[in-house]
Design an enzyme around this catalytic site. Structure first.
Site, PDB file in Angstrom:
ATOM      1  N   SER A 217      45.128  31.293  36.260  1.00  0.00           N
ATOM      2  CA  SER A 217      44.332  30.740  35.152  1.00  0.00           C
ATOM      3  C   SER A 217      45.028  30.888  33.800  1.00  0.00           C
ATOM      4  O   SER A 217      44.566  30.342  32.802  1.00  0.00           O
ATOM      5  CB  SER A 217      42.945  31.397  35.104  1.00  0.00           C
ATOM      6  OG  SER A 217      43.065  32.799  34.930  1.00  0.00           O
TER       7      SER A 217
ATOM      8  N   SER B 148      39.965  40.991  37.757  1.00  0.00           N
ATOM      9  CA  SER B 148      38.693  41.728  37.591  1.00  0.00           C
ATOM     10  C   SER B 148      37.507  40.852  38.001  1.00  0.00           C
ATOM     11  O   SER B 148      36.711  40.463  37.152  1.00  0.00           O
ATOM     12  CB  SER B 148      38.541  42.269  36.165  1.00  0.00           C
ATOM     13  OG  SER B 148      38.942  41.363  35.179  1.00  0.00           O
TER      14      SER B 148
HETATM   15  N1  LIG Z   1      43.996  38.982  47.761  1.00  0.00           N
HETATM   16  C1  LIG Z   1      44.387  38.754  46.487  1.00  0.00           C
HETATM   17  N2  LIG Z   1      43.514  38.277  45.581  1.00  0.00           N
HETATM   18  C2  LIG Z   1      43.903  38.066  44.328  1.00  0.00           C
HETATM   19  N3  LIG Z   1      45.158  38.308  43.863  1.00  0.00           N
HETATM   20  C3  LIG Z   1      46.069  38.779  44.729  1.00  0.00           C
HETATM   21  C4  LIG Z   1      45.719  39.021  46.080  1.00  0.00           C
HETATM   22  N4  LIG Z   1      46.818  39.506  46.713  1.00  0.00           N
HETATM   23  C5  LIG Z   1      47.806  39.550  45.819  1.00  0.00           C
HETATM   24  N5  LIG Z   1      47.374  39.127  44.606  1.00  0.00           N
HETATM   25  C6  LIG Z   1      48.200  39.170  43.392  1.00  0.00           C
HETATM   26  O1  LIG Z   1      47.680  40.258  42.642  1.00  0.00           O
HETATM   27  C7  LIG Z   1      47.396  39.861  41.304  1.00  0.00           C
HETATM   28  C8  LIG Z   1      46.010  40.323  40.871  1.00  0.00           C
HETATM   29  O2  LIG Z   1      45.971  41.701  40.640  1.00  0.00           O
HETATM   30  P1  LIG Z   1      44.782  42.318  39.818  1.00  0.00           P
HETATM   31  O3  LIG Z   1      45.043  43.765  39.734  1.00  0.00           O
HETATM   32  O4  LIG Z   1      44.653  41.563  38.541  1.00  0.00           O
HETATM   33  O5  LIG Z   1      43.517  42.009  40.745  1.00  0.00           O
HETATM   34  S1  LIG Z   1      42.059  42.647  40.654  1.00  0.00           S
HETATM   35  O6  LIG Z   1      41.678  42.679  39.238  1.00  0.00           O
HETATM   36  O7  LIG Z   1      42.085  43.995  41.224  1.00  0.00           O
HETATM   37  O8  LIG Z   1      41.193  41.764  41.454  1.00  0.00           O
HETATM   38  C9  LIG Z   1      47.447  38.350  41.275  1.00  0.00           C
HETATM   39  O9  LIG Z   1      48.128  38.055  40.072  1.00  0.00           O
HETATM   40  P2  LIG Z   1      47.678  36.895  39.060  1.00  0.00           P
HETATM   41  O10 LIG Z   1      48.067  35.625  39.744  1.00  0.00           O
HETATM   42  O11 LIG Z   1      48.498  37.177  37.839  1.00  0.00           O
HETATM   43  O12 LIG Z   1      46.208  36.991  38.788  1.00  0.00           O
HETATM   44  C10 LIG Z   1      48.192  37.946  42.524  1.00  0.00           C
HETATM   45  O13 LIG Z   1      49.534  37.687  42.199  1.00  0.00           O
HETATM   46  N1  LIG Z   2      47.336  27.156  28.733  1.00  0.00           N
HETATM   47  C1  LIG Z   2      48.075  26.741  29.767  1.00  0.00           C
HETATM   48  N2  LIG Z   2      48.237  25.420  30.002  1.00  0.00           N
HETATM   49  C2  LIG Z   2      48.976  24.987  31.053  1.00  0.00           C
HETATM   50  N3  LIG Z   2      49.620  25.803  31.913  1.00  0.00           N
HETATM   51  C3  LIG Z   2      49.493  27.132  31.721  1.00  0.00           C
HETATM   52  C4  LIG Z   2      48.712  27.674  30.647  1.00  0.00           C
HETATM   53  N4  LIG Z   2      48.767  29.009  30.714  1.00  0.00           N
HETATM   54  C5  LIG Z   2      49.534  29.297  31.773  1.00  0.00           C
HETATM   55  N5  LIG Z   2      49.988  28.189  32.371  1.00  0.00           N
HETATM   56  C6  LIG Z   2      50.814  28.120  33.583  1.00  0.00           C
HETATM   57  O1  LIG Z   2      49.969  28.462  34.665  1.00  0.00           O
HETATM   58  C7  LIG Z   2      50.639  29.292  35.583  1.00  0.00           C
HETATM   59  C8  LIG Z   2      49.864  30.597  35.758  1.00  0.00           C
HETATM   60  O2  LIG Z   2      49.915  31.327  34.552  1.00  0.00           O
HETATM   61  P1  LIG Z   2      49.799  32.912  34.557  1.00  0.00           P
HETATM   62  O3  LIG Z   2      49.798  33.336  33.131  1.00  0.00           O
HETATM   63  O4  LIG Z   2      50.831  33.500  35.450  1.00  0.00           O
HETATM   64  O5  LIG Z   2      48.357  33.096  35.196  1.00  0.00           O
HETATM   65  P2  LIG Z   2      47.651  34.417  35.759  1.00  0.00           P
HETATM   66  O6  LIG Z   2      48.272  35.589  35.063  1.00  0.00           O
HETATM   67  O7  LIG Z   2      46.221  34.221  35.431  1.00  0.00           O
HETATM   68  O8  LIG Z   2      47.921  34.398  37.231  1.00  0.00           O
HETATM   69  C9  LIG Z   2      52.051  29.496  35.054  1.00  0.00           C
HETATM   70  O9  LIG Z   2      52.902  28.565  35.699  1.00  0.00           O
HETATM   71  C10 LIG Z   2      51.917  29.156  33.583  1.00  0.00           C
HETATM   72  O10 LIG Z   2      53.104  28.633  33.046  1.00  0.00           O
END
Ligand SMILES: Nc1ncnc2c1ncn2[C@@H]1O[C@H](COP(=O)(O)OS(=O)(=O)O)[C@@H](OP(=O)(O)O)[C@H]1O
Ligand SMILES: Nc1ncnc2c1ncn2[C@@H]1O[C@H](COP(=O)(O)OP(=O)(O)O)[C@@H](O)[C@H]1O
Length: 276
Positions: free
Chosen positions: A111, A181
């Site tokens: 997101s 979260s």
């Molecule tokens: N099962 C599952 N569900 C969601 N996410 C997963 C899972 N397994 C691995 N990942 C990776 O872990 C990142 C999320 O970690 P968080 O510590 O933010 O998760 S939480 O707040 O405890 O739910 C998340 O990173 P972000 O994409 O940056 O959100 C994923 O890369």
């Molecule tokens: N405001 C935005 N508009 C378009 N793309 C975005 C935006 N913010 C992040 N991205 C793209 O979306 C993807 C996920 O972003 P990221 O910051 O890693 O998300 P998260 O930490 O929630 O997993 C990345 O490829 C990033 O470049």
């Protein structure tokens, strides 16, 4: 030329002609701090001056280090005592010319939480404000490496990050916590750790469809293929906030990471967090 000022046993250089650091700009204050040199003479505990400026040195013979108050039991810790220090949050905030707080960024994977956290950190840094990011992915590399993604481990993940974020806020730092979260109850528990207003919940209001289309780590693809079980948004819940301070992705909050960061900065400025 620089005049010297004594602060917590350090002699701190301050620009000549400016007698009180309250009247210093952030930059000159930072220079003063950077030029601090250790002077052990006269190192004494402090009291707070009545006019609310930097703490004054207390004229007593040294600090006994004795802890005040009764013994307590907290969780599994017995016979513990809270130790107060004469340098308090308010002093650190004055030093940094900002107010410590927690910006809690929540939303689905993909997101834009990490991207926003970095953009916000950069914007605030450019303004001379000190931030620190606690990113879910990163914290799981160390402090929380023992935790999985089942509900109780996610809860413990959030609890620990909430407690660490509280310490950063107490240090006077603007702490940006970016984690999925997914559970409202866990986020609300973190909110209760902080004084009213100091917990700013930012919701990345981006649909599952958009996050899945982005899928920068290929995790949604793996989850859809059943290769990751309990993936948030696919076969694990995400509970959006009901009453967050900022919801990004909605009209007027900008669509680019920079615009979104500007929305958060404007909020912090409006609420007075970018000055002591
Ligand atoms: N099962 C599952 N569900 C969601 N996410 C997963 C899972 N397994 C691995 N990942 C990776 O872990 C990142 C999320 O970690 P968080 O510590 O933010 O998760 S939480 O707040 O405890 O739910 C998340 O990173 P972000 O994409 O940056 O959100 C994923 O890369
Ligand atoms: N405001 C935005 N508009 C378009 N793309 C975005 C935006 N913010 C992040 N991205 C793209 O979306 C993807 C996920 O972003 P990221 O910051 O890693 O998300 P998260 O930490 O929630 O997993 C990345 O490829 C990033 O470049």
């Amino acid at each position: 030329m620089l005049g010297a000022k004594s602060f917590l046993g350090l002699s701190i250089a301050s620009p000549k002609g400016i007698s009180d650091s309250n009247s210093l700009s952030t930059n000159s204050r930072s220079v003063g701090v950077l030029r601090a040199c250790v002077s052990m003479e006269g190192s004494q505990p402090m009291t707070h001056s009545k006019n609310g400026s930097l703490p004054e040195l207390k004229s007593v013979n040294g600090h006994t280090g004795q802890k005040q108050g009764p013994l307590s039991t907290v969780g599994n810790s017995t016979n513990i005592k809270w130790h107060e220090c004469p340098v308090e949050k308010v002093d650190r905030q004055r030093l940094l010319d900002q107010k410590g707080c927690v910006i809690w960024v929540t939303g689905l994977s993909g997101s834009g939480k990490s991207t926003l956290a970095c953009a916000l950190n950069q914007k605030l840094f450019q303004k001379g404000k000190l931030c620190y990011i606690l990113d879910g992915d990163n914290v799981r590399h160390g402090l929380n490496r023992d935790l999985s993604f089942k509900a109780e481990d996610r809860a413990e993940n959030i609890r620990r990050v909430g407690e660490v974020a509280k310490l950063f806020a107490d240090a006077g730092i603007i702490c940006i916590a970016s984690l999925i979260s997914p559970y409202r109850r866990d986020r609300d528990a973190c909110r209760t750790l902080l004084p009213e207003g100091d917990f700013v919940e930012v919701f990345m209001n981006v649909s599952l469809e958009v996050c899945e289309a982005r899928d920068p780590k290929g995790l949604y693809k793996l989850a859809r293929a059943g290769k990751i079980k309990g993936f948030t948004g696919i076969d694990d819940p995400y509970e959006p906030p009901l009453n967050c301070e900022i919801s990004l992705g909605e009209e007027g909050t900008g669509t680019s990471p920079i615009e979104m960061a500007e929305t958060v900065v404007a909020y912090l400025e409006h609420k007075g967090y970018l000055k002591a």
